[in-house]
Design an enzyme around this catalytic site. Sequence first.
Site, short mmCIF file in Angstrom:
data_model
loop_
_atom_site.label_atom_id
_atom_site.label_comp_id
_atom_site.label_asym_id
_atom_site.label_seq_id
_atom_site.Cartn_x
_atom_site.Cartn_y
_atom_site.Cartn_z
N ARG A 1 23.67 8.00 -7.19
CA ARG A 1 23.38 9.03 -6.19
C ARG A 1 23.50 10.43 -6.80
O ARG A 1 23.92 11.38 -6.13
CB ARG A 1 24.27 8.89 -4.96
N ASN B 1 31.95 2.13 -7.79
CA ASN B 1 31.50 0.81 -8.25
C ASN B 1 31.91 0.71 -9.72
O ASN B 1 31.14 1.01 -10.62
CB ASN B 1 29.99 0.66 -8.07
N LYS C 1 37.49 0.94 -4.70
CA LYS C 1 36.58 0.35 -3.73
C LYS C 1 36.68 -1.16 -3.89
O LYS C 1 36.43 -1.68 -4.99
CB LYS C 1 35.14 0.81 -3.98
N GLU D 1 30.46 -4.32 -0.22
CA GLU D 1 29.19 -4.31 -0.93
C GLU D 1 29.27 -5.07 -2.26
O GLU D 1 28.74 -4.64 -3.28
CB GLU D 1 28.72 -2.87 -1.16
N ASP E 1 27.82 5.83 6.96
CA ASP E 1 27.65 6.10 5.53
C ASP E 1 27.00 7.45 5.27
O ASP E 1 25.84 7.50 4.85
CB ASP E 1 26.82 4.99 4.89
N GLU F 1 36.59 11.67 3.19
CA GLU F 1 35.59 11.68 2.12
C GLU F 1 34.26 12.20 2.66
O GLU F 1 33.71 11.64 3.61
CB GLU F 1 35.42 10.26 1.57
N GLU G 1 22.53 12.31 -0.84
CA GLU G 1 21.87 11.01 -0.84
C GLU G 1 20.96 10.81 0.36
O GLU G 1 19.86 10.28 0.24
CB GLU G 1 22.94 9.92 -0.88
N TRP H 1 21.74 -3.66 6.00
CA TRP H 1 21.08 -2.74 5.09
C TRP H 1 19.63 -2.48 5.52
O TRP H 1 18.85 -1.92 4.77
CB TRP H 1 21.10 -3.28 3.65
#
Length: 719
Positions: free
Chosen positions: A190, A232, A309, A313, A389, A411, A417, A557
């Site tokens: 992103r 991630n 995290k 996902e 999100d 956050e 994005e 999604w």
Amino acid sequence: MRSAEDGYRLWLRYGVVSDARRLAEYRSALNGSVVVAGGSPTLDAAKSELGLGLSGLLGRPVHFAGGDAGQRAAADVNAVVVVAGTPVGSPSIAALDLTDDLRAAGDEGFIVRRVLSGARLGARLGARSGARAMVVIAANRDIGVLYGVFAFLRAMQTHRPLAGLNMTSAPALKRRMLNHWDNLDGSIERGYAGSSLWDWASLPGTLSPRYRDYARANASIGINACVLTNVNANSLVLTPEYLPKVAALADAFRPYGIRVFLTARFSAPIEIGGLKSADPRIAGVATWWRDKCREIYRHVPDFGGFLVKANSEGQPGPQDYGCDHAQGANLLGDALSVNGGGGIVIWRAFVYRENVAQDRAKQAFTDMVPLDGAFHGNAMVQAKNGPIDFMPREPFHPLFGAMPKTPMLIEFQITQEYLGQGTHLVYLAPLFKETLDADTYAGGPGSPVGKRVSGMAGVANIGNDRDWCGHPFGAANWFAFGRLAWDGTLSADSIADDWLRMTFTNDARFVTPVKALMMTSREAVVNYMTPLGLHHIMAKDHHHGPGPWVDTGRADWTSVYYHRADAAGIGFDRTKTGSNAVAQYHPPWPEVFGSLASCPETLLLWFHHVPWSHKMTSGRTLWDELCLRYQGGVDAVRHMRAVWQTLGARIDPARAEHVKVLLGIQEQEARWWRDACLLYFQTFSKLPLPTGCEPPAGRLEDFRLLKHTYVPDARRPDR
């Protein structure tokens, strides 16, 4: 002819003060020596910044006196005019008796004040004559002095008068951090401003000067921590190959008060440790993490800790072993406590799973609230500003009113994005303020989100593009995030005013109209992308452009999961008759959000499935209102373009042209969003476009066939 600028200096340009009267005032008032009392890397940074800033703003060299113990200035300097330091390091500051003010400033705050020195203090500082007005920058710790220096220079950059200068400031939040979603291969998830700043291949031997300038920019707005790596996570960053590289960055940032954090992959004991399990209940796993933390502390003694995290996902986590999030967080928190280490673990509440039938907006609350009080003392929970999100508009996350026993961070996503990515001018301070000021009603009225958290984290929009953020206005969001993390009571308007003056010009003929554009830009993007509470209707995977028709892959999604358009109406029913997500909020919100009559229209389709014929407060039907909101967003961008066209000559031509080109792209993409979404939703409403809404330029089939292969970071659908 105005000289070209490339945006590298951000808001720290320090050009000669353009207002002749103000420049004369500054030169007269600051016609003397500067003293920075004491010696440390942070005070050296403060001295360097004062020298750079004052010499640039005044257009002449700055004289630094030899010290604070009474050494006289050079013969051609008649007084000390700026003194910076702490009471411990500076007897002259101690003599001012600032005890009460410094108590209010705390560990990181500062005082900036113009005072009459008096004969005794003047003599101590080396002034020839008795009383003399001077600027004092005082703090309890060296980092506060540096923050005070930046505040003083900001006052000059924005042409504030020195007479009556009197600031006492302390951060409202202890943790003010950037989260970099940077990967070890140099890509940024992103990211829309080039590759990563961190050149892992050349570290630790080569330190780019950009690292210091990155730290300077952050310190100037009070940011005190950064997470170097993507949520991630890649376990390799915890290996002996990378830890010396991490240490080199930590060393570069330390003088500017910035502590380094890393993301920890929960399965690291397996991937780089040779273990067969990462189960937090296994003694060998806990031992591995303790040993790893000892190793990290040897490289980075002030290591900030881990951001994690997990079980979201596809990321590994404690639930893979039948454990909960608190057990996972406590495993890492206990390891960070080894040998008195001061690190913390920040556990992201962005948790949801494909195999759970529950409304995705409810899952974090369902998973986390039962664990309130179960997290150990150095474990914190970090929740996104809204429950889905980083949408252009969301209601505040219900977790902020539901975990009183657990320290929390909020956050935000600074990188855009879902807000036009690298090409749209969208000033995000109104979004930040909207969330921070929202009242959770936890324990009654007067409990805004901003007072329910102990820190703010921002997903950085920074890359190695020369201007750092890709879009010339992208840095406004970095700047605004830092200013609000320090002081959430600041207005979005005042922050924009400062940023424009520091970044472009103090000319009110430019600042006033451009600030007005900035203040309306977020609402414009909401209107041409997701008006009236629509959300998550972007294209698949890369999220570039509209995709309300996306209906393949895992349900949560897809776009159709969220907008639920049909012949009867549109929107996600989260009331008692639907998913009942409204019940996760404190009263009166369940009643307010749960009623068509009282739900704010800006969130109407977030909480309700609304008939196309529903009458809005404007008197129009929902369908007509939706169409005209989309049209209004396009019209707002056209207005931005028209205004900018008249103002470009007031700033340097390079940045003026860059913004002009990007606004043209923004209008094209705003029309793309409007046309694609209305054509798609019209297949359900079966209604004509109202007067005032332009006909789409194309067919729905054409929009559905559009493909964008090489969109930045298109290869990763998860966040």
